[in-house]
Design an enzyme around this catalytic site. Structure first.
Site, PDB file in Angstrom:
ATOM      1  N   SER A   1       0.885  -1.162  -0.050  1.00  0.00           N
ATOM      2  CA  SER A   1       0.012   0.069  -0.037  1.00  0.00           C
ATOM      3  C   SER A   1       0.639   1.285   0.082  1.00  0.00           C
ATOM      4  O   SER A   1       1.992   1.241   0.624  1.00  0.00           O
ATOM      5  CB  SER A   1      -0.968   0.118   1.289  1.00  0.00           C
ATOM      6  OG  SER A   1      -1.708   1.247   1.340  1.00  0.00           O
TER       7      SER A   1
ATOM      8  N   LYS B   1       2.329  -3.526   6.557  1.00  0.00           N
ATOM      9  CA  LYS B   1       2.732  -3.800   5.125  1.00  0.00           C
ATOM     10  C   LYS B   1       4.215  -3.417   5.070  1.00  0.00           C
ATOM     11  O   LYS B   1       4.737  -4.045   4.641  1.00  0.00           O
ATOM     12  CB  LYS B   1       2.008  -2.556   4.356  1.00  0.00           C
ATOM     13  CG  LYS B   1       0.166  -2.717   4.311  1.00  0.00           C
ATOM     14  CD  LYS B   1       0.080  -4.176   3.555  1.00  0.00           C
ATOM     15  CE  LYS B   1      -1.416  -4.302   3.391  1.00  0.00           C
ATOM     16  NZ  LYS B   1      -1.662  -5.670   2.708  1.00  0.00           N
TER      17      LYS B   1
ATOM     18  N   TYR C   1      -1.651  -0.417  10.656  1.00  0.00           N
ATOM     19  CA  TYR C   1      -1.636  -1.021   9.371  1.00  0.00           C
ATOM     20  C   TYR C   1      -0.488  -0.812   8.545  1.00  0.00           C
ATOM     21  O   TYR C   1      -0.069  -1.832   7.986  1.00  0.00           O
ATOM     22  CB  TYR C   1      -2.897  -0.519   8.930  1.00  0.00           C
ATOM     23  CG  TYR C   1      -3.200  -1.032   7.325  1.00  0.00           C
ATOM     24  CD1 TYR C   1      -2.933   0.063   6.540  1.00  0.00           C
ATOM     25  CD2 TYR C   1      -3.472  -2.035   7.011  1.00  0.00           C
ATOM     26  CE1 TYR C   1      -3.106  -0.106   5.059  1.00  0.00           C
ATOM     27  CE2 TYR C   1      -3.700  -2.364   5.726  1.00  0.00           C
ATOM     28  CZ  TYR C   1      -3.275  -1.311   4.708  1.00  0.00           C
ATOM     29  OH  TYR C   1      -3.428  -1.749   3.424  1.00  0.00           O
TER      30      TYR C   1
HETATM   31  C1  WQD Z   1      -9.693   9.519   0.499  1.00  0.00           C
HETATM   32  C2  WQD Z   1      -9.950  11.232   0.409  1.00  0.00           C
HETATM   33  C3  WQD Z   1     -10.208  11.940   2.630  1.00  0.00           C
HETATM   34  C4  WQD Z   1     -13.758   9.706   3.495  1.00  0.00           C
HETATM   35  C5  WQD Z   1      -6.990   4.735   2.505  1.00  0.00           C
HETATM   36  C6  WQD Z   1      -5.858   4.077   3.239  1.00  0.00           C
HETATM   37  C7  WQD Z   1      -4.766   3.436   2.585  1.00  0.00           C
HETATM   38  C8  WQD Z   1      -5.525   2.608   1.490  1.00  0.00           C
HETATM   39  C9  WQD Z   1      -6.635   3.389   0.742  1.00  0.00           C
HETATM   40  C10 WQD Z   1      -5.529   0.449   2.180  1.00  0.00           C
HETATM   41  C11 WQD Z   1      -9.238  11.852   1.559  1.00  0.00           C
HETATM   42  C12 WQD Z   1     -11.422  11.965   2.242  1.00  0.00           C
HETATM   43  C13 WQD Z   1     -12.502  10.125   2.854  1.00  0.00           C
HETATM   44  C14 WQD Z   1     -15.077  10.571   3.900  1.00  0.00           C
HETATM   45  C15 WQD Z   1     -13.647  12.384   2.975  1.00  0.00           C
HETATM   46  N1  WQD Z   1      -6.032   1.400   2.052  1.00  0.00           N
HETATM   47  N2  WQD Z   1     -12.663  11.645   2.705  1.00  0.00           N
HETATM   48  N3  WQD Z   1     -14.705  11.799   3.510  1.00  0.00           N
HETATM   49  O1  WQD Z   1      -7.198   8.004   3.234  1.00  0.00           O
HETATM   50  O2  WQD Z   1      -6.264   8.286   0.908  1.00  0.00           O
HETATM   51  O3  WQD Z   1      -6.387   5.801   1.809  1.00  0.00           O
HETATM   52  O4  WQD Z   1      -7.656   3.974   1.606  1.00  0.00           O
HETATM   53  O5  WQD Z   1      -4.349   0.189   1.895  1.00  0.00           O
HETATM   54  O6  WQD Z   1      -4.009   2.550   3.147  1.00  0.00           O
HETATM   55  O7  WQD Z   1      -5.197   5.171   4.320  1.00  0.00           O
HETATM   56  O8  WQD Z   1      -8.483   6.847   1.173  1.00  0.00           O
HETATM   57  O9  WQD Z   1     -10.956   6.948   0.728  1.00  0.00           O
HETATM   58  O10 WQD Z   1     -10.271   7.209   3.111  1.00  0.00           O
HETATM   59  O11 WQD Z   1      -9.884   9.234   1.744  1.00  0.00           O
HETATM   60  O12 WQD Z   1     -13.499  13.689   2.745  1.00  0.00           O
HETATM   61  O13 WQD Z   1     -15.921  10.011   4.254  1.00  0.00           O
HETATM   62  O14 WQD Z   1     -11.212  11.376   0.869  1.00  0.00           O
HETATM   63  O15 WQD Z   1      -9.725  12.938   3.600  1.00  0.00           O
HETATM   64  O16 WQD Z   1      -8.596  13.147   0.939  1.00  0.00           O
HETATM   65  P1  WQD Z   1      -6.909   7.192   1.623  1.00  0.00           P
HETATM   66  P2  WQD Z   1     -10.075   7.549   1.836  1.00  0.00           P
END
Ligand code: WQD
Length: 336
Positions: A124, A152, A148
């Site tokens: 990841s 990885k 987490y």
């Molecule tokens: C994306 C963007 C949030 C939810 C995570 C894990 C990473 C990987 C992928 C496993 C960000 C914003 C999110 C919400 C929002 N998983 N957001 N409202 O954080 O980039 O990565 O998932 O490997 O390890 O960290 O993905 O989809 O959570 O967030 O505004 O309800 O959407 O701030 O900018 P992220 P995400």
């Protein structure tokens, strides 16, 4: 070749299974169903039109893992199995370190004993140090900030050391950015338990009327529209990246790291707009405070995967959202 997919009933694993089977590979799915459903395998069989060998096994049970390898002549392993909720890992670090590390160590021990030394690891972008300049490159420094991400990174290190100890190992570490979307049939897709932590599955449930409103976590980031920018990649493109990694292992030994992303970033607001276009309705959203630990902008440099694996993501954000919405609508009737 017979390929074992650990966690193969899950989001990335099930989509990868469709691509491998269509390419002519025989697969075995191993899953403990802690974060996936047996129904997903039944629907996967509908997609590929054949039965798939399924092993209901917890990788932390080493004897059960040995039994699987004694009954199937496995040539290569794609290791998707692992707990992956960032927030939960902060609350329950021992659960994450035990499940993800012990499970992987059992798997690798049995593989070594059986002489199975082709391995693709589901890693990841979370392993990267957030101080790196974007786009993140494979040689950039490592610096996870949650258990987490540390699991990885630790597994990557285990694989690097294992490969250095025995040149017969052929390993690729695939660092995913933000996988979203679903198989075009709408029969399999992202199906998180409970309230989704990630943006797109949350937006999908708002579009389906299962959640009231989208919470935009911060609109004061140093980005074009103030909301977080991420490298979203269609899960089918990601699946094709795994197929290319399996092909690569036929001719390359050693341990190599590859980013799997699109090399392009989209903001939260851009994703919401794309989803509104996909579902044909405007979606309620409100601005909330930033989520702790979030970065403003994260996206991949994908030159290495393109050069070494021949990998290029082909599907854009519109298709990602359209396929996600198609799955969301159909999944309402799936009973498991
Ligand atoms: C994306 C963007 C949030 C939810 C995570 C894990 C990473 C990987 C992928 C496993 C960000 C914003 C999110 C919400 C929002 N998983 N957001 N409202 O954080 O980039 O990565 O998932 O490997 O390890 O960290 O993905 O989809 O959570 O967030 O505004 O309800 O959407 O701030 O900018 P992220 P995400």
């Amino acid at each position: 070749m017979k390929i074992l997919l650990t966690g193969g009933a899950g989001f990335i694993g099930s989509h990868t299974a469709t691509v491998l089977i269509e390419k002519g590979y025989e697969i075995v799915i191993l899953d403990d169903f802690s974060n996936s459903k047996p129904g997903a395998v039944a629907r996967l069989e509908q997609i590929v039109g054949r039965e798939i060998a399924l092993e209901h096994v917890d990788l932390c049970e080493k004897t059960a893992v040995e039994d699987v390898f004694s009954r199937h002549k496995i040539d290569c392993v794609l290791h998707f199995a692992g707990l992956k909720a960032v927030g939960e890992s902060v609350e329950k670090p021992l659960l994450y370190y035990e499940n993800n590390l012990v499970g992987t160590l059992n798997l690798l021990h049995v593989m070594a004993d059986m002489g199975v030394k082709k391995f693709v690891f589901s890693s990841s972008a979370t392993v990267y140090d957030s101080r790196n300049p974007v786009p993140f490159m494979e040689e950039h420094s490592i610096g996870p900030v949650n258990p987490y991400g540390w699991t990885k990174s630790m597994i990557e290190q285990i694989l690097l050391d294992l490969s250095a100890s025995d040149p017969e190992w052929a390993v690729t570490l695939l660092r995913y950015f933000n996988p979203i979307g679903a198989h075009p049939s709408g029969l399999i897709g992202e199906d998180p338990q409970g309230i989704p932590n990630n943006l797109v599955p949350y937006v999908a449930k708002v579009a389906a009327g299962q959640l009231a409103t989208i919470h935009i976590w911060g609109d004061d980031y140093d980005t074009p529209d103030g909301t977080g920018v991420r490298d979203y990649i269609h899960v089918m493109d990601l699946a094709r990246g795994h197929l290319l990694a399996v092909e690569y292992l036929k001719t390359h030994k050693g341990c190599k790291v590859f980013n799997l992303g699109t090399g392009k970033g989209y903001s939260v607001k851009e994703v919401i707009s794309a989803y509104e276009k996909a579902c044909g309705k405007s979606l309620p959203a409100q601005i909330d405070a930033r989520r702790a630990g979030d970065l403003a902008t994260v996206y991949a440099n994908v030159d290495l995967a393109e050069k070494e694996l021949g990998f290029t993501a082909e599907l854009g954000i519109e298709q990602m959202c359209a396929d996600s919405w198609n799955w969301q609508k159909k999944s309402l009737v799936f009973d498991e």
